[in-house]
Design an enzyme around this catalytic site. Structure first.
Site, mmCIF file in Angstrom:
data_model
loop_
_atom_site.group_PDB
_atom_site.id
_atom_site.type_symbol
_atom_site.label_atom_id
_atom_site.label_comp_id
_atom_site.label_asym_id
_atom_site.label_seq_id
_atom_site.Cartn_x
_atom_site.Cartn_y
_atom_site.Cartn_z
ATOM 1 N N GLY A 101 0.814 -1.216 0.000
ATOM 2 C CA GLY A 101 0.000 0.000 0.000
ATOM 3 C C GLY A 101 0.846 1.263 0.000
ATOM 4 C CE LYS A 140 1.152 -6.503 -1.456
ATOM 5 N NZ LYS A 140 1.192 -6.394 -0.035
HETATM 6 P P1 ADP Z 1 2.273 -3.609 2.912
HETATM 7 O O1 ADP Z 1 1.395 -2.410 2.794
HETATM 8 O O2 ADP Z 1 3.497 -3.510 2.090
HETATM 9 O O3 ADP Z 1 1.531 -4.907 2.737
HETATM 10 P P2 ADP Z 1 2.347 -4.126 5.786
HETATM 11 O O4 ADP Z 1 2.226 -2.973 6.714
HETATM 12 O O5 ADP Z 1 1.183 -5.035 5.630
HETATM 13 O O6 ADP Z 1 2.856 -3.553 4.391
HETATM 14 O O7 ADP Z 1 3.603 -5.021 6.247
HETATM 15 C C1 ADP Z 1 4.914 -4.472 6.349
HETATM 16 C C2 ADP Z 1 5.179 -4.049 7.803
HETATM 17 O O8 ADP Z 1 5.294 -5.189 8.637
HETATM 18 C C3 ADP Z 1 6.501 -3.347 8.034
HETATM 19 O O9 ADP Z 1 6.419 -1.986 7.762
HETATM 20 C C4 ADP Z 1 6.742 -3.582 9.517
HETATM 21 O O10 ADP Z 1 6.229 -2.475 10.228
HETATM 22 C C5 ADP Z 1 5.908 -4.799 9.854
HETATM 23 N N1 ADP Z 1 6.593 -5.981 10.381
HETATM 24 C C6 ADP Z 1 5.998 -6.870 11.175
HETATM 25 N N2 ADP Z 1 6.822 -7.870 11.495
HETATM 26 C C7 ADP Z 1 7.990 -7.630 10.885
HETATM 27 C C8 ADP Z 1 9.239 -8.340 10.817
HETATM 28 N N3 ADP Z 1 9.417 -9.488 11.456
HETATM 29 N N4 ADP Z 1 10.235 -7.794 10.088
HETATM 30 C C9 ADP Z 1 10.041 -6.627 9.442
HETATM 31 N N5 ADP Z 1 8.896 -5.926 9.456
HETATM 32 C C10 ADP Z 1 7.862 -6.416 10.167
HETATM 33 MG MG MG Z 2 -0.132 -5.637 4.029
#
Ligand code: ADP
Ligand code: MG
Length: 318
Positions: free
Chosen positions: A12, A219
């Site tokens: 996103g 997604k």
């Molecule tokens: P996207 O919009 O790309 O799907 P998400 O917010 O769903 O992103 O997932 C990415 C986020 O997951 C990262 O920004 C981080 O804050 C979080 N995160 C959770 N667990 C971890 C992990 N083990 N290592 C790195 N990031 C993590």
């Molecule tokens: Mg996500």
């Protein structure tokens, strides 16, 4: 030499910033950065297939459906999914058109496919509404929407003042309905944008027709199905962290450069990858790697090419 095929799954944040109002200008600025990265990959002889999330966009659209219901009929979630595929597809096409000419010196055909994804109708994921979508409501607002629109509502953050949200099912995708169209475009050297927002979820009804359902497909899982469909060499998941970490967000945080599917599963069981964020990325990567023997990479938007060169990101390997 045949080109290596990369399925790029954009988070996103590649389109709409997590914080701030997400104005159209801001979204275009983000898409511009993303398109430039993609054009750079195409210039370096990768054949790319693009997919993306739609969380923030579909959230805004749902508010619009609810707020003007006295004037025009609100549209259900599957229609909103279709609308955001067009919206985000347009923005990507618009910026790719420019960057392809800049980087590749010629116009490269790009096409967004409005994509339906078949989900299992009897699956646990479809029956259980667990995934929060759209804005936060007060209890009274949420109850009113439940009555008027049939929403399933849930208090998602009990401590917060505005802790009520709509929740929907999040079933796993089984097949991409527009598979053949996507393959024919790829065979004809068209850069394809497909399965936006995880795809429009549909089920087969008793008469054998496809019917849209009020659900959200993750997604990352759809990207895995798409990558298998197009026989990708790599599944590249672009988000806002350079590497996946163990003990993420703690003093003992440790970035992972490379993990086998067995290691990934072990870390997942130990709770390193939370549901709703890193969990589906890692597990969708694991499924792709396990079923194809190819590799998946998780990294941040600006490091796509560096990661594919093996210089950064978290690699998930057989
Ligand atoms: P996207 O919009 O790309 O799907 P998400 O917010 O769903 O992103 O997932 C990415 C986020 O997951 C990262 O920004 C981080 O804050 C979080 N995160 C959770 N667990 C971890 C992990 N083990 N290592 C790195 N990031 C993590
Ligand atoms: Mg996500």
């Amino acid at each position: 030499m045949s080109k290596r095929v990369v399925v790029i799954a954009l988070g996103g944040n590649a389109i709409m910033p997590a914080r701030g109002r997400g104005t159209l200008a801001r979204q275009f600025a983000n898409v511009d950065v993303t398109a430039r990265q993609i054009a750079d990959l195409v210039k370096h002889h990768y054949k790319v297939v693009i997919t993306h999330g739609n969380g923030p966009q579909v959230g805004s659209l749902l508010i619009q459906q609810e707020q003007v219901e006295e004037l025009v009929a609100g549209q259900p979630l599957d229609i909103c999914d279709a609308m955001t595929q067009g919206q985000i597809g347009y923005m990507l096409q618009n910026r790719l058109w420019y960057w392809f000419q800049r980087y590749c010196g010629r116009e490269i055909p790009v096409c967004t496919v409005v994509t339906q994804v078949e989900v299992e109708s009897g699956s646990e994921g479809l029956l259980r509404a667990t995934k929060p979508i759209g804005p936060y409501y007060t209890k009274a607002e949420a109850e009113e929407l439940a009555r008027r629109r049939g929403y399933v509502i849930k208090e998602v953050a009990a401590h917060a003042a505005r802790g009520w949200r709509r929740v929907v099912a999040s079933p796993r995708p089984v097949a991409i309905v527009e598979s053949q169209a996507i393959m024919q475009l790829l065979d004809n050297h068209v850069v394809v944008i497909a399965c936006g927002g995880g795809g429009i979820p549909v089920v087969r009804d008793e008469r054998g027709m496809l019917r849209g359902v009020e659900a959200v497909v993750d997604k990352d899982w759809t990207a895995c199905v798409l990558a298998r469909l197009v026989d990708a060499d790599y599944l590249l998941i672009l988000t806002d962290v350079e590497k996946v970490a163990l003990n993420w967000g703690t003093e003992e945080e440790k970035a992972i450069n490379r993990m086998t599917v067995r290691e990934a599963r072990r870390y997942w069981r130990a709770g390193h990858f939370p549901e709703g964020s890193m969990g589906p990325k890692v597990m969708a990567a694991v499924e792709f790697v396990e079923t194809t023997g190819q590799a998946a990479v998780i990294t941040s938007l600006g490091r796509a090419r560096k990661a594919l060169r093996g210089e950064t990101g978290t690699w998930i390997v057989p």
